[in-house]
Scaffold this motif. Structure first.
Motif, PDB file in Angstrom:
ATOM      1  N   LEU A   1     -22.542 -23.562  20.097  1.00 53.27           N
ATOM      2  CA  LEU A   1     -22.055 -22.001  20.189  1.00 53.27           C
ATOM      3  C   LEU A   1     -21.419 -21.504  21.308  1.00 53.27           C
ATOM      4  CD1 LEU A   1     -25.258 -22.822  18.987  1.00 53.27           C
ATOM      5  CD2 LEU A   1     -24.508 -20.909  17.926  1.00 53.27           C
ATOM      6  N   TYR A   2     -21.160 -20.283  20.631  1.00 50.76           N
ATOM      7  CA  TYR A   2     -19.980 -19.700  21.664  1.00 50.76           C
ATOM      8  C   TYR A   2     -20.895 -19.843  22.928  1.00 50.76           C
ATOM      9  CZ  TYR A   2     -18.522 -15.003  23.583  1.00 50.76           C
ATOM     10  OH  TYR A   2     -17.644 -14.116  24.439  1.00 50.76           O
ATOM     11  N   ALA A   3     -22.503 -19.595  22.729  1.00 50.28           N
ATOM     12  CA  ALA A   3     -23.257 -19.302  24.730  1.00 50.28           C
ATOM     13  C   ALA A   3     -23.241 -20.599  25.204  1.00 50.28           C
ATOM     14  CB  ALA A   3     -24.676 -19.068  24.597  1.00 50.28           C
TER      15      ALA A   3
ATOM     16  N   VAL B   1     -12.343 -14.328  37.987  1.00 50.03           N
ATOM     17  CA  VAL B   1     -12.665 -12.945  37.272  1.00 50.03           C
ATOM     18  C   VAL B   1     -11.958 -13.501  35.502  1.00 50.03           C
ATOM     19  CG1 VAL B   1     -11.810 -10.569  36.534  1.00 50.03           C
ATOM     20  CG2 VAL B   1     -11.376 -11.669  38.481  1.00 50.03           C
ATOM     21  N   ASP B   2     -12.793 -13.204  34.605  1.00 50.45           N
ATOM     22  CA  ASP B   2     -12.822 -14.099  33.296  1.00 50.45           C
ATOM     23  C   ASP B   2     -12.751 -12.508  32.696  1.00 50.45           C
ATOM     24  OD1 ASP B   2     -13.727 -13.894  29.836  1.00 50.45           O
ATOM     25  OD2 ASP B   2     -15.025 -16.369  31.113  1.00 50.45           O
ATOM     26  N   PHE B   3     -11.375 -12.171  31.886  1.00 47.33           N
ATOM     27  CA  PHE B   3     -11.044 -11.363  30.948  1.00 47.33           C
ATOM     28  C   PHE B   3      -9.620 -11.930  30.188  1.00 47.33           C
ATOM     29  CE2 PHE B   3      -6.895 -10.252  32.725  1.00 47.33           C
ATOM     30  CZ  PHE B   3      -6.810 -11.019  34.374  1.00 47.33           C
ATOM     31  N   SER B   4      -9.701 -10.725  29.348  1.00 47.80           N
ATOM     32  CA  SER B   4      -8.350 -10.872  27.729  1.00 47.80           C
ATOM     33  C   SER B   4      -8.988 -11.620  27.555  1.00 47.80           C
ATOM     34  CB  SER B   4      -7.014 -11.120  29.032  1.00 47.80           C
ATOM     35  OG  SER B   4      -6.052 -11.501  27.276  1.00 47.80           O
ATOM     36  N   SER B   5      -9.090 -12.822  27.665  1.00 48.96           N
ATOM     37  CA  SER B   5      -9.769 -13.893  26.310  1.00 48.96           C
ATOM     38  C   SER B   5      -9.444 -13.555  24.734  1.00 48.96           C
ATOM     39  CB  SER B   5     -11.245 -14.078  27.034  1.00 48.96           C
ATOM     40  OG  SER B   5     -11.755 -14.423  27.904  1.00 48.96           O
ATOM     41  N   PRO B   6      -8.527 -13.866  24.544  1.00 43.22           N
ATOM     42  CA  PRO B   6      -8.145 -13.544  22.840  1.00 43.22           C
ATOM     43  C   PRO B   6      -8.736 -14.400  22.091  1.00 43.22           C
ATOM     44  CG  PRO B   6      -5.766 -13.373  23.997  1.00 43.22           C
ATOM     45  CD  PRO B   6      -6.867 -13.611  25.246  1.00 43.22           C
ATOM     46  N   ASN B   7      -8.906 -14.543  20.542  1.00 44.09           N
ATOM     47  CA  ASN B   7      -9.420 -15.937  20.442  1.00 44.09           C
ATOM     48  C   ASN B   7      -7.645 -15.989  19.638  1.00 44.09           C
ATOM     49  OD1 ASN B   7     -11.329 -15.903  20.712  1.00 44.09           O
ATOM     50  ND2 ASN B   7     -11.637 -13.808  19.181  1.00 44.09           N
ATOM     51  N   VAL B   8      -7.419 -17.635  19.507  1.00 39.30           N
ATOM     52  CA  VAL B   8      -5.923 -17.972  18.981  1.00 39.30           C
ATOM     53  C   VAL B   8      -6.513 -17.390  17.076  1.00 39.30           C
ATOM     54  CG1 VAL B   8      -4.830 -20.287  18.096  1.00 39.30           C
ATOM     55  CG2 VAL B   8      -5.536 -19.557  20.060  1.00 39.30           C
TER      56      VAL B   8
ATOM     57  N   PRO C   1     -20.052  -4.628  22.871  1.00 34.23           N
ATOM     58  CA  PRO C   1     -21.291  -5.823  22.262  1.00 34.23           C
ATOM     59  C   PRO C   1     -21.932  -6.951  22.500  1.00 34.23           C
ATOM     60  CG  PRO C   1     -19.014  -4.198  20.887  1.00 34.23           C
ATOM     61  CD  PRO C   1     -19.435  -4.396  22.587  1.00 34.23           C
ATOM     62  N   GLN C   2     -21.171  -7.646  23.628  1.00 29.85           N
ATOM     63  CA  GLN C   2     -21.997  -9.057  23.944  1.00 29.85           C
ATOM     64  C   GLN C   2     -22.687  -8.401  25.215  1.00 29.85           C
ATOM     65  OE1 GLN C   2     -18.109 -11.913  24.077  1.00 29.85           O
ATOM     66  NE2 GLN C   2     -17.995 -11.159  22.359  1.00 29.85           N
ATOM     67  N   ALA C   3     -22.929  -7.771  25.568  1.00 31.47           N
ATOM     68  CA  ALA C   3     -24.445  -7.604  26.329  1.00 31.47           C
ATOM     69  C   ALA C   3     -25.383  -8.493  25.986  1.00 31.47           C
ATOM     70  CB  ALA C   3     -24.096  -6.075  26.290  1.00 31.47           C
TER      71      ALA C   3
ATOM     72  N   ASN D   1      -7.971 -17.123  32.010  1.00 32.20           N
ATOM     73  CA  ASN D   1      -8.766 -16.596  30.838  1.00 32.20           C
ATOM     74  C   ASN D   1      -9.133 -17.143  29.845  1.00 32.20           C
ATOM     75  OD1 ASN D   1      -7.587 -15.234  27.850  1.00 32.20           O
ATOM     76  ND2 ASN D   1      -5.901 -14.649  28.767  1.00 32.20           N
ATOM     77  N   HIS D   2     -10.558 -16.970  29.613  1.00 31.30           N
ATOM     78  CA  HIS D   2     -11.199 -17.776  28.552  1.00 31.30           C
ATOM     79  C   HIS D   2     -10.449 -18.338  26.962  1.00 31.30           C
ATOM     80  CE1 HIS D   2     -14.450 -20.435  28.231  1.00 31.30           C
ATOM     81  NE2 HIS D   2     -15.203 -19.674  27.148  1.00 31.30           N
ATOM     82  N   ILE D   3      -9.627 -18.718  26.237  1.00 36.98           N
ATOM     83  CA  ILE D   3      -9.364 -18.409  25.110  1.00 36.98           C
ATOM     84  C   ILE D   3      -9.693 -18.895  24.355  1.00 36.98           C
ATOM     85  CG2 ILE D   3      -7.016 -18.789  24.094  1.00 36.98           C
ATOM     86  CD1 ILE D   3      -5.804 -17.586  25.725  1.00 36.98           C
TER      87      ILE D   3
ATOM     88  N   GLY E   1     -10.570  -4.341  22.244  1.00 40.14           N
ATOM     89  CA  GLY E   1     -11.173  -5.177  22.698  1.00 40.14           C
ATOM     90  C   GLY E   1     -10.432  -5.549  23.257  1.00 40.14           C
ATOM     91  N   HIS E   2      -9.754  -6.394  22.998  1.00 37.27           N
ATOM     92  CA  HIS E   2      -9.301  -8.026  24.235  1.00 37.27           C
ATOM     93  C   HIS E   2      -7.513  -7.171  24.850  1.00 37.27           C
ATOM     94  CE1 HIS E   2      -9.929 -10.069  20.780  1.00 37.27           C
ATOM     95  NE2 HIS E   2     -10.466 -10.603  21.910  1.00 37.27           N
ATOM     96  N   ILE E   3      -7.730  -5.433  24.271  1.00 40.01           N
ATOM     97  CA  ILE E   3      -6.160  -4.478  25.567  1.00 40.01           C
ATOM     98  C   ILE E   3      -7.053  -4.273  26.187  1.00 40.01           C
ATOM     99  CG2 ILE E   3      -4.712  -2.810  25.567  1.00 40.01           C
ATOM    100  CD1 ILE E   3      -4.836  -3.384  22.333  1.00 40.01           C
TER     101      ILE E   3
ATOM    102  N   THR F   1     -21.076 -23.195  25.053  1.00 40.85           N
ATOM    103  CA  THR F   1     -19.527 -23.270  26.570  1.00 40.85           C
ATOM    104  C   THR F   1     -19.461 -22.193  27.715  1.00 40.85           C
ATOM    105  OG1 THR F   1     -18.352 -23.320  23.526  1.00 40.85           O
ATOM    106  CG2 THR F   1     -17.183 -22.821  25.534  1.00 40.85           C
ATOM    107  N   ASP F   2     -20.131 -21.461  26.477  1.00 40.56           N
ATOM    108  CA  ASP F   2     -20.032 -20.537  27.931  1.00 40.56           C
ATOM    109  C   ASP F   2     -21.310 -20.609  29.562  1.00 40.56           C
ATOM    110  OD1 ASP F   2     -17.862 -17.992  28.646  1.00 40.56           O
ATOM    111  OD2 ASP F   2     -19.593 -16.929  26.960  1.00 40.56           O
ATOM    112  N   LEU F   3     -21.719 -21.433  29.338  1.00 44.34           N
ATOM    113  CA  LEU F   3     -22.877 -22.091  29.478  1.00 44.34           C
ATOM    114  C   LEU F   3     -21.996 -23.727  30.467  1.00 44.34           C
ATOM    115  CD1 LEU F   3     -26.261 -22.482  28.126  1.00 44.34           C
ATOM    116  CD2 LEU F   3     -26.004 -21.059  30.167  1.00 44.34           C
TER     117      LEU F   3
HETATM  118  N1  ARG Z   1     -12.580 -15.010  23.163  1.00 42.89           N
HETATM  119  C1  ARG Z   1     -13.837 -14.084  22.717  1.00 42.89           C
HETATM  120  C2  ARG Z   1     -14.445 -12.973  22.014  1.00 42.89           C
HETATM  121  O1  ARG Z   1     -12.803 -12.535  21.875  1.00 42.89           O
HETATM  122  C3  ARG Z   1     -14.141 -12.975  24.282  1.00 42.89           C
HETATM  123  C4  ARG Z   1     -14.749 -14.440  25.500  1.00 42.89           C
HETATM  124  C5  ARG Z   1     -14.807 -13.422  27.306  1.00 42.89           C
HETATM  125  N2  ARG Z   1     -15.112 -14.335  27.922  1.00 42.89           N
HETATM  126  C6  ARG Z   1     -16.337 -15.423  28.361  1.00 42.89           C
HETATM  127  N3  ARG Z   1     -16.440 -15.932  28.430  1.00 42.89           N
HETATM  128  N4  ARG Z   1     -17.324 -15.795  26.700  1.00 42.89           N
HETATM  129  O2  ARG Z   1     -15.043 -12.000  21.669  1.00 42.89           O
END
Ligand code: ARG
Length: 562
Positions: A303-305, A111-118, A331-333, A151-153, A125-127, A307-309
């Motif tokens: 890119l973001y994608a 389960v990948d959740f929370s994942s805030p950005n430093v 929005p990330q659908a 947590n995918h920070i 959305g993070h909450i 890293t996710d891959l």
């Molecule tokens: N840090 C991203 C954001 O704030 C969320 C990451 C969600 N998880 C992932 N594997 N992309 O938008």
């Protein structure tokens, strides 16, 4: 086995085909019902009531149901026999799962959740992701799945050019010690606005980023410190929320995997070079035909994608995961659709789910922001929740020791915030209202916690420990009604994961608390005698256990007093 699955299996025996049974919303129509006859009648072009009659003739349920009845256009209604209800409810007392069956095929779920950005402001959305993700992980575990929370920070990205520039020139160490995230956000925003106004500063920020990416020791050190400071702060909040992560592998953990991954996708023909960039095209997918997934920019950046891959591949390999759930805003659908499609081409065969959710609105029904238009900080929300709850506790219990008041205020305040989230369907936008969520009336956490506390006080007054009777003697309709609600716990919990809807559990607990109040008003407990008294105490005990367990699955604690 739950009553619902028992009825479904009997129907399957009678029909030779699967059929669905659900609890009725209105006791006048019995306890459970099925529309199997209506469905069958359609394919056979027959009268549904006629089909229902035939089904009932073949159906074997008289060991636990009264004779089924046909209602309306061809529903079959089932009413449970009272002795069966009493026996099943009694059995719950010995069941640590409280009737919730373990999954027949336990899976390994990430389960990948929370994942805030430093150094970027955490937004609502993070909450939402934090609260929802934690609940889903708890529920999956309770059902017997093996769960890894990760947590995918967002600890790597272009923001660090500005953060490092800000750190070097404008850092306030005192502020950093007080609230690291707030200070890092300030540095980022300050550098950002300077860079917007002055191209020379923009260039310097870019250079800081390039140096970081090239491994410059000074910038790497600053980056490490910002990540560590942020994580410390995030952890304090997770501690307050009672949320634990098995892993917090941020985006930076995958840096070294990005270039080889892109090369591999190029060499096996999944990706191609287009205008200097590397993309994966989905030409045979009408929805994505115009939306290629970009995995390397023409300047060489990933890119973001990408890293996710890399993350996905790592998770499947390291944990041998059957499923990965991404609890991330709606929005990330598109992003996840693209990533999952690339993964499918790579031959990755896990069950990949994006679990989206809507927004939180302020009382003005616009996106929740602070008065000055900033993102609301989670820390502020949690602090205010506790302060407000403390005022309520003080009103109710002026004599209570201060320390106990604070503990209870924490349980109530944090519970209220979580429940406000979890009692809504995740896709709905909901209004964040302190008064509503902290009310002791209505579908709120304090209402449920209070129901639990009232039961505990019954036991304190009863003057003896709870002792389970060998059988339950039920006489009043309110007793039977409460038992039937209790027996539905085992049906509700697994159904949450069908579409990731913890609100089903929240609403169930609310109905249970109402059924309990109905019972408590109609049936004196402590003033009754003999087996009636022990049976009623057993119903109190079970209600308390289900409330506590149900709230725990929602990540909400219960106090013993309030
Ligand atoms: N840090 C991203 C954001 O704030 C969320 C990451 C969600 N998880 C992932 N594997 N992309 O938008």
């Amino acid at each position: 086995m739950t009553i619902q699955t028992l009825l479904e299996s009997r129907l399957r025996d009678a029909l030779g085909a699967p059929a669905q049974v659900s609890a009725t919303a209105d006791a006048r129509f019995g306890d459970y019902q099925t529309n199997a006859a209506m469905i069958l009648a359609k394919t056979r072009r027959m009268n549904p009531r006629q089909v229902a009659t035939e089904i009932i003739e073949k159906l074997q349920v008289d060991d636990f149901c009264q004779t089924p009845e046909i209602a309306g256009a061809g529903f079959i209604n089932f009413r449970l026999k009272p002795e069966f209800v009493a026996g099943q409810t009694r059995a719950l007392l010995d069941d640590p799962q409280l009737g919730v069956p373990k999954a027949e095929n336990p899976r390994k779920i990430i389960v990948d959740f929370s994942s805030p950005n430093v150094a970027k402001p955490m937004h609502v959305g993070h909450i939402r992701s934090t609260i929802l993700g934690d609940t889903l992980a708890r529920i999956a575990r309770f059902l017997g799945h093996e769960v890894v929370t990760d947590n995918h920070i967002g600890d790597w990205g272009t923001q660090f050019g500005k953060v490092i520039y800000g750190w070097k020139h404008f850092r306030d160490d005192v502020a950093l010690e007080r609230d690291a995230i707030q200070e890092l956000v300030r540095l980022y925003k300050h550098a950002n606005s300077l860079a917007d106004a002055d191209p020379a500063i923009m260039t310097t920020c870019r250079e800081e980023l390039v140096k970081l990416q090239a491994g410059d020791p000074e910038n790497l050190d600053i980056w490490k410190r910002t990540v560590a400071l942020s994580w410390r702060e995030f952890e304090a909040m997770y501690g307050l929320l009672g949320i634990h992560f098995d892993e917090h592998l941020g985006e930076s953990a995958y840096n070294d995997a990005l270039a080889p991954l892109v090369d591999k996708l190029l060499s096996c023909g999944i990706a191609e070079v287009s205008e200097g960039a590397v993309c994966v095209f989905f030409r045979d997918n009408p929805a994505l035909a115009e939306k290629p997934c970009l995995i390397r920019k023409s300047d060489g950046g990933f890119l973001y994608a990408t890293t996710d891959l890399a993350t996905l591949q790592y998770r499947i390999q390291r944990w041998n995961a059957d499923a990965i759930w991404y609890v991330v805003g709606a929005p990330q659908a598109l992003h996840f659709e693209q990533v999952f499609n690339v993964a499918a081409r790579m031959g990755i065969s896990g069950d990949l789910r994006h679990i989206p959710f809507g927004s939180i609105l302020g009382e003005d029904r616009k996106l929740m922001k602070t008065r000055s238009g900033e993102n609301v900080s989670l820390r502020d929300v949690l602090e205010e929740a506790q302060q407000r709850a403390l005022r309520l506790v003080e009103e109710k219990n002026p004599e209570m020791p201060a320390e106990e008041k604070a503990t209870i205020a924490q349980i109530i305040g944090i519970g209220a915030v979580k429940y406000a989230e979890l009692s809504q369907f995740r896709m709905s936008d909901y209004v964040f209202s302190w008064d509503k969520m902290l009310s002791f009336q209505g579908n709120t956490a304090p209402y449920l916690q209070n129901a639990y506390v009232r039961i505990r006080s019954i036991f304190r007054k009863s003057g003896s420990e709870f002792d389970a009777p060998t059988a339950l003697a039920l006489t009043e309709p309110a007793e039977e009604g409460l038992c039937k609600k209790l027996l539905q716990f085992g049906e509700i919990v697994p159904s949450i994961l069908d579409d990731f809807r913890p609100n089903l559990l929240a609403n169930y607990l609310y109905e249970l608390a109402n059924a309990f109040h109905g019972f408590y008003e109609a049936c004196p407990v402590l003033k009754s005698e003999g087996e009636t008294r022990t049976s009623r105490l057993a119903l109190c005990e079970l209600t308390a256990r289900v409330l506590q367990q149900g709230l725990e699955l929602l990540g909400i604690r219960v106090p013993e007093r309030m």
